[in-house]
Scaffold this motif. Structure first.
Motif, PDB file in Angstrom:
ATOM      1  N   ARG A 143      20.018  63.091 110.882  1.00  0.00           N
ATOM      2  CA  ARG A 143      19.111  63.443 109.793  1.00  0.00           C
ATOM      3  C   ARG A 143      19.246  62.472 108.624  1.00  0.00           C
ATOM      4  O   ARG A 143      18.250  62.152 107.957  1.00  0.00           O
ATOM      5  CB  ARG A 143      19.397  64.870 109.320  1.00  0.00           C
ATOM      6  N   ALA A 144      20.444  61.974 108.395  1.00  0.00           N
ATOM      7  CA  ALA A 144      20.680  61.071 107.264  1.00  0.00           C
ATOM      8  C   ALA A 144      19.802  59.824 107.328  1.00  0.00           C
ATOM      9  O   ALA A 144      19.450  59.272 106.293  1.00  0.00           O
ATOM     10  CB  ALA A 144      22.148  60.664 107.194  1.00  0.00           C
ATOM     11  N   VAL A 145      19.425  59.386 108.528  1.00  0.00           N
ATOM     12  CA  VAL A 145      18.585  58.194 108.621  1.00  0.00           C
ATOM     13  C   VAL A 145      17.097  58.544 108.624  1.00  0.00           C
ATOM     14  O   VAL A 145      16.252  57.652 108.688  1.00  0.00           O
ATOM     15  CB  VAL A 145      18.932  57.313 109.845  1.00  0.00           C
ATOM     16  N   LEU A 146      16.793  59.836 108.518  1.00  0.00           N
ATOM     17  CA  LEU A 146      15.402  60.280 108.467  1.00  0.00           C
ATOM     18  C   LEU A 146      15.027  60.869 107.109  1.00  0.00           C
ATOM     19  O   LEU A 146      13.919  61.374 106.933  1.00  0.00           O
ATOM     20  CB  LEU A 146      15.150  61.332 109.557  1.00  0.00           C
ATOM     21  N   LEU A 147      15.930  60.790 106.152  1.00  0.00           N
ATOM     22  CA  LEU A 147      15.677  61.415 104.850  1.00  0.00           C
ATOM     23  C   LEU A 147      14.421  60.882 104.181  1.00  0.00           C
ATOM     24  O   LEU A 147      13.661  61.647 103.584  1.00  0.00           O
ATOM     25  CB  LEU A 147      16.881  61.246 103.916  1.00  0.00           C
ATOM     26  N   GLU A 148      14.175  59.577 104.266  1.00  0.00           N
ATOM     27  CA  GLU A 148      12.982  59.024 103.622  1.00  0.00           C
ATOM     28  C   GLU A 148      11.716  59.544 104.278  1.00  0.00           C
ATOM     29  O   GLU A 148      10.711  59.778 103.617  1.00  0.00           O
ATOM     30  CB  GLU A 148      13.003  57.487 103.599  1.00  0.00           C
ATOM     31  N   THR A 149      11.766  59.792 105.587  1.00  0.00           N
ATOM     32  CA  THR A 149      10.611  60.343 106.285  1.00  0.00           C
ATOM     33  C   THR A 149      10.391  61.794 105.881  1.00  0.00           C
ATOM     34  O   THR A 149       9.257  62.215 105.651  1.00  0.00           O
ATOM     35  CB  THR A 149      10.801  60.223 107.811  1.00  0.00           C
ATOM     36  N   GLU A 150      11.479  62.552 105.776  1.00  0.00           N
ATOM     37  CA  GLU A 150      11.367  63.944 105.303  1.00  0.00           C
ATOM     38  C   GLU A 150      10.779  63.985 103.890  1.00  0.00           C
ATOM     39  O   GLU A 150       9.895  64.791 103.597  1.00  0.00           O
ATOM     40  CB  GLU A 150      12.733  64.619 105.291  1.00  0.00           C
ATOM     41  N   TYR A 151      11.283  63.115 103.017  1.00  0.00           N
ATOM     42  CA  TYR A 151      10.814  63.061 101.630  1.00  0.00           C
ATOM     43  C   TYR A 151       9.319  62.718 101.582  1.00  0.00           C
ATOM     44  O   TYR A 151       8.539  63.391 100.903  1.00  0.00           O
ATOM     45  CB  TYR A 151      11.627  62.019 100.858  1.00  0.00           C
ATOM     46  N   ALA A 152       8.925  61.688 102.324  1.00  0.00           N
ATOM     47  CA  ALA A 152       7.520  61.293 102.346  1.00  0.00           C
ATOM     48  C   ALA A 152       6.653  62.419 102.893  1.00  0.00           C
ATOM     49  O   ALA A 152       5.531  62.644 102.417  1.00  0.00           O
ATOM     50  CB  ALA A 152       7.345  60.021 103.185  1.00  0.00           C
ATOM     51  N   GLN A 153       7.174  63.172 103.853  1.00  0.00           N
ATOM     52  CA  GLN A 153       6.421  64.287 104.432  1.00  0.00           C
ATOM     53  C   GLN A 153       6.228  65.401 103.405  1.00  0.00           C
ATOM     54  O   GLN A 153       5.152  66.002 103.320  1.00  0.00           O
ATOM     55  CB  GLN A 153       7.152  64.787 105.690  1.00  0.00           C
ATOM     56  N   VAL A 154       7.256  65.670 102.616  1.00  0.00           N
ATOM     57  CA  VAL A 154       7.145  66.679 101.550  1.00  0.00           C
ATOM     58  C   VAL A 154       6.064  66.252 100.555  1.00  0.00           C
ATOM     59  O   VAL A 154       5.241  67.069 100.118  1.00  0.00           O
ATOM     60  CB  VAL A 154       8.510  66.884 100.839  1.00  0.00           C
ATOM     61  N   LEU A 155       6.062  64.975 100.191  1.00  0.00           N
ATOM     62  CA  LEU A 155       5.051  64.469  99.258  1.00  0.00           C
ATOM     63  C   LEU A 155       3.653  64.574  99.859  1.00  0.00           C
ATOM     64  O   LEU A 155       2.695  64.942  99.168  1.00  0.00           O
ATOM     65  CB  LEU A 155       5.357  63.023  98.865  1.00  0.00           C
ATOM     66  N   ARG A 156       3.518  64.246 101.143  1.00  0.00           N
ATOM     67  CA  ARG A 156       2.215  64.355 101.802  1.00  0.00           C
ATOM     68  C   ARG A 156       1.712  65.793 101.790  1.00  0.00           C
ATOM     69  O   ARG A 156       0.542  66.053 101.524  1.00  0.00           O
ATOM     70  CB  ARG A 156       2.301  63.869 103.249  1.00  0.00           C
ATOM     71  N   ARG A 157       2.600  66.725 102.119  1.00  0.00           N
ATOM     72  CA  ARG A 157       2.198  68.140 102.126  1.00  0.00           C
ATOM     73  C   ARG A 157       1.783  68.608 100.732  1.00  0.00           C
ATOM     74  O   ARG A 157       0.804  69.342 100.581  1.00  0.00           O
ATOM     75  CB  ARG A 157       3.339  69.007 102.654  1.00  0.00           C
ATOM     76  N   ALA A 158       2.546  68.191  99.717  1.00  0.00           N
ATOM     77  CA  ALA A 158       2.205  68.567  98.338  1.00  0.00           C
ATOM     78  C   ALA A 158       0.848  67.968  97.961  1.00  0.00           C
ATOM     79  O   ALA A 158       0.005  68.649  97.358  1.00  0.00           O
ATOM     80  CB  ALA A 158       3.288  68.087  97.374  1.00  0.00           C
ATOM     81  N   GLU A 159       0.622  66.713  98.317  1.00  0.00           N
ATOM     82  CA  GLU A 159      -0.660  66.078  98.005  1.00  0.00           C
ATOM     83  C   GLU A 159      -1.807  66.793  98.706  1.00  0.00           C
ATOM     84  O   GLU A 159      -2.859  67.044  98.111  1.00  0.00           O
ATOM     85  CB  GLU A 159      -0.648  64.604  98.406  1.00  0.00           C
ATOM     86  N   LEU A 160      -1.608  67.135  99.979  1.00  0.00           N
ATOM     87  CA  LEU A 160      -2.660  67.816 100.725  1.00  0.00           C
ATOM     88  C   LEU A 160      -2.985  69.169 100.097  1.00  0.00           C
ATOM     89  O   LEU A 160      -4.156  69.524  99.941  1.00  0.00           O
ATOM     90  CB  LEU A 160      -2.270  67.975 102.198  1.00  0.00           C
ATOM     91  N   GLY A 161      -1.956  69.917  99.720  1.00  0.00           N
ATOM     92  CA  GLY A 161      -2.190  71.204  99.055  1.00  0.00           C
ATOM     93  C   GLY A 161      -2.949  71.021  97.756  1.00  0.00           C
ATOM     94  O   GLY A 161      -3.891  71.777  97.457  1.00  0.00           O
ATOM     95  N   TRP A 162      -2.562  70.016  96.977  1.00  0.00           N
ATOM     96  CA  TRP A 162      -3.234  69.737  95.711  1.00  0.00           C
ATOM     97  C   TRP A 162      -4.680  69.322  95.960  1.00  0.00           C
ATOM     98  O   TRP A 162      -5.603  69.807  95.280  1.00  0.00           O
ATOM     99  CB  TRP A 162      -2.463  68.649  94.955  1.00  0.00           C
ATOM    100  N   LEU A 163      -4.902  68.425  96.946  1.00  0.00           N
ATOM    101  CA  LEU A 163      -6.260  67.980  97.264  1.00  0.00           C
ATOM    102  C   LEU A 163      -7.148  69.149  97.658  1.00  0.00           C
ATOM    103  O   LEU A 163      -8.297  69.246  97.218  1.00  0.00           O
ATOM    104  CB  LEU A 163      -6.230  66.968  98.419  1.00  0.00           C
TER     105      LEU A 163
END
Length: 188
Positions: A143-163
């Motif tokens: 998981r430690a090498v996937l943290l940036e992907t998890e973070y980007a996914q959280v941002l994508r989900r937040a953006e989609l909800g906002w959109l």
């Protein structure tokens, strides 16, 4: 530079192996790397004394590949970059918020259509990345090498909800829109 130094710090590697890991870990989502740019980056790091040839390897009948390792100077640079990037907040100026600041220059329908397209593409990407994350977990990628992907996914989900909220407000009229007319300039 950060991605390459990080991969070399884990273990000596040849550029093709680094490219595979970049794809597998979705590092390309947060670091812009194209085709030969990885090879160019390794050569630059070597010239700077941050990486060095550690040997060669051969898989079956494939051509011999040069394996690179990180130097002590490279480890110091990696530590410095990580300390800066993790510990200091940086002002970033992505193009989407810049466009949002001026979206009212377009008509409500045109802006809404563009935002709907963005939301649809984002939903598809979220599903694809979720599938990739599931595959990575099944392949026991730490998981430690996937943290940036998890973070980007959280941002994508937040953006989609906002959109989706903005689009709903556009459709109901709850979002006031300044309708401007485009003035065509006459040619002299």
């Amino acid at each position: 530079m950060l991605a390459v130094l990080s991969l070399l710090n884990e273990a000596p590697r040849h550029p093709y192996e680094m490219q595979s890991l970049i794809r597998q870990r979705r590092i390309g989502d947060v670091v812009r790397m194209r085709g030969g740019s990885l090879y160019d980056a390794v050569v630059r790091l070597e010239k700077l004394g941050l990486a060095e040839v550690a040997g060669t390897s051969r898989d079956g009948a494939r051509p011999e590949r040069t394996v690179y390792g990180i130097t002590e100077k490279g480890r110091a640079e990696l530590r410095s970059l990580l300390s800066e990037y993790l510990g200091e907040r940086a002002d970033e100026y992505p193009v989407f918020p810049a466009a949002l600041a001026h979206a009212h220059q377009l008509g409500r329908a045109e802006a809404g259509g563009l935002l709907r397209e963005r939301a649809a593409e984002l939903a598809v990407l979220i599903d694809k990345v979720e599938e990739d994350l599931r595959s990575a977990r099944e392949a026991a990628v730490p998981r430690a090498v996937l943290l940036e992907t998890e973070y980007a996914q959280v941002l994508r989900r937040a953006e989609l909800g906002w959109l989706r909220g903005v689009l709903a407000d556009l459709e109901t009229g709850d979002l006031e829109w300044v309708e401007l007319e485009w003035v065509e300039l006459e040619e002299a």
